[in-house]
Write a protein that holds these residues in place. Structure first.
Motif, PDB file in Angstrom:
ATOM      1  N   LEU A 111       0.639  -1.196  -0.021  1.00  0.00           N
ATOM      2  CA  LEU A 111      -0.004   0.006   0.128  1.00  0.00           C
ATOM      3  C   LEU A 111       0.962   1.401  -0.046  1.00  0.00           C
ATOM      4  CD1 LEU A 111      -2.789   1.105   0.184  1.00  0.00           C
ATOM      5  CD2 LEU A 111      -2.771   1.386   2.820  1.00  0.00           C
TER       6      LEU A 111
ATOM      7  N   ILE B 236       0.733   4.048  -2.955  1.00  0.00           N
ATOM      8  CA  ILE B 236       0.214   5.535  -2.777  1.00  0.00           C
ATOM      9  C   ILE B 236       1.343   6.587  -3.268  1.00  0.00           C
ATOM     10  CG2 ILE B 236      -0.055   7.168  -1.040  1.00  0.00           C
ATOM     11  CD1 ILE B 236      -1.746   5.119   0.456  1.00  0.00           C
TER      12      ILE B 236
ATOM     13  N   ARG C 274      -4.717  10.818   0.894  1.00  0.00           N
ATOM     14  CA  ARG C 274      -4.530   9.344   0.183  1.00  0.00           C
ATOM     15  C   ARG C 274      -4.741   8.287   1.272  1.00  0.00           C
ATOM     16  NH1 ARG C 274      -2.791   9.785  -5.351  1.00  0.00           N
ATOM     17  NH2 ARG C 274      -2.520  12.202  -6.102  1.00  0.00           N
TER      18      ARG C 274
ATOM     19  N   SER D 219      -7.548   5.284   1.204  1.00  0.00           N
ATOM     20  CA  SER D 219      -6.995   3.967   0.727  1.00  0.00           C
ATOM     21  C   SER D 219      -7.654   2.857   1.523  1.00  0.00           C
ATOM     22  CB  SER D 219      -5.677   3.991   1.078  1.00  0.00           C
ATOM     23  OG  SER D 219      -5.317   4.031   2.278  1.00  0.00           O
TER      24      SER D 219
END
Length: 333
Positions: free
Chosen positions: A300, A304, A329, A333
């Motif tokens: 992740l 990002i 962000r 997410s």
């Protein structure tokens, strides 16, 4: 609280009165010096705002160094300059002039964050820092071009009143790229090499200017070093500061356009904040995950961070917004 005491309290503690900006406090500021003399020797207010200020003049350099090195990503040059500047100012018993630093770079590169770290460590933790740290937002405090002459007078009074009460005051000016031309020159007398002005000593004060102007020049130099396979840490600091000085002096959007502060060399350090690369943005995303209580998911984090890389369009070497959008962000997410 008696009226004189209340007047000084509101003048010297602006953050306790958010409805009052430098313009609306003009009546209070004008009588600050006289009001101060009216306070008794045993006044709790005098102790907390003047004597305690002088006694607690303990900028915690080790703590600042640790915070800057651990929490600020990709700004080795800026951290190096800031630490050297603060050290020189703090270890001089009577500095010849106030410390004046101008931070330059793209949005999201850490200018505001570094200034907040300095503010948080200005005095001992048990001393309310809001009494000694004064933050001016150009958009909020100086919104009307037609009021520039009035802003100049009130800005001078604001600085004079607060430094009179606390010599180690910190003044932060953000959004300098939107500062009306000529306004910042009104504080020029306080930044020079003078023992005192009307009985007030300004040598221990600190002035920070936060400016997006110059960011393009900094990025241009950093990109050139990358293309020549050179480390960004090897960019000559003196050369970069000289180029920044020239750039913002001729830039109408810098807040220092044809400014006497530059002409008279009153800005001690032009601090460059370099554009953030992928490895730096990854650390920002990782920190946001931690702050929001999420586990450190490496996939992740990479996803990002990669999405935030957008400059130049082909290489996508830098994030044009720095770490500015990392928090939102992570939230989405």
């Amino acid at each position: 609280m008696k009226l004189p005491n209340a007047a000084v309290f509101f003048i010297l503690v602006p953050t306790l009165t958010p409805a009052l900006d430098p313009l609306s406090t003009s009546i209070l500021i004008g009588g600050a010096a006289v009001t101060w003399e009216l306070l008794s020797a045993h006044s709790w207010l005098k102790c907390s705002l003047l004597e305690c200020c002088s006694m607690k003049d303990t900028l915690n350099l080790p703590a600042i160094k640790m915070d800057l090195e651990r929490k600020v990503f990709g700004q080795d040059l800026a951290v190096q300059i800031v630490l050297r500047a603060l050290s020189t100012s703090m270890y001089s018993k009577w500095p010849r002039k106030p410390l004046v630093m101008s931070f330059h770079g793209w949005t999201g590169t850490g200018k505001s964050f570094v200034s907040s770290i300095i503010a948080e460590n200005l005095y001992q933790p048990n001393i309310p820092r809001r009494r000694f740290v004064h933050h001016f937002s150009t958009v909020l405090h100086f919104p009307h071009l037609s009021h520039v002459h009035l802003y100049k007078e009130q800005l001078q009074n604001w600085i004079r009143g607060n430094v009179s009460a606390c010599p180690r005051s910190l003044f932060i000016f953000s959004e300098m790229d939107q500062m009306p031309h000529g306004l910042i020159d009104s504080i020029m007398p306080f930044l020079g090499y003078r023992a005192e002005i009307d009985g007030v000593y300004y040598g221990k004060a600190i002035f920070l200017f936060l400016n997006n102007a110059g960011g393009e020049k900094i990025t241009e130099i950093a990109l050139d070093y990358w293309k020549r396979l050179k480390r960004r840490e090897d960019i000559p600091v003196k050369k970069l500061q000289s180029l920044l000085s020239e750039e913002i002096f001729g830039n109408r959007n810098s807040g220092f356009f044809h400014s006497q502060l530059i002409q008279k060399n009153l800005i001690d350090y032009f601090v460059p904040f370099l554009p953030l690369e992928y490895t730096h943005v990854r650390e920002c995303v990782r920190e946001e995950l931690r702050l929001q209580g999420h586990p450190e998911d490496e996939d992740l984090i990479a996803e990002i961070a990669l999405a935030m890389m957008d400059y130049p369009s082909e290489e996508r070497l830098y994030s044009s917004k720095g770490c500015k959008t990392a928090a939102s962000r992570v939230t989405l997410s």
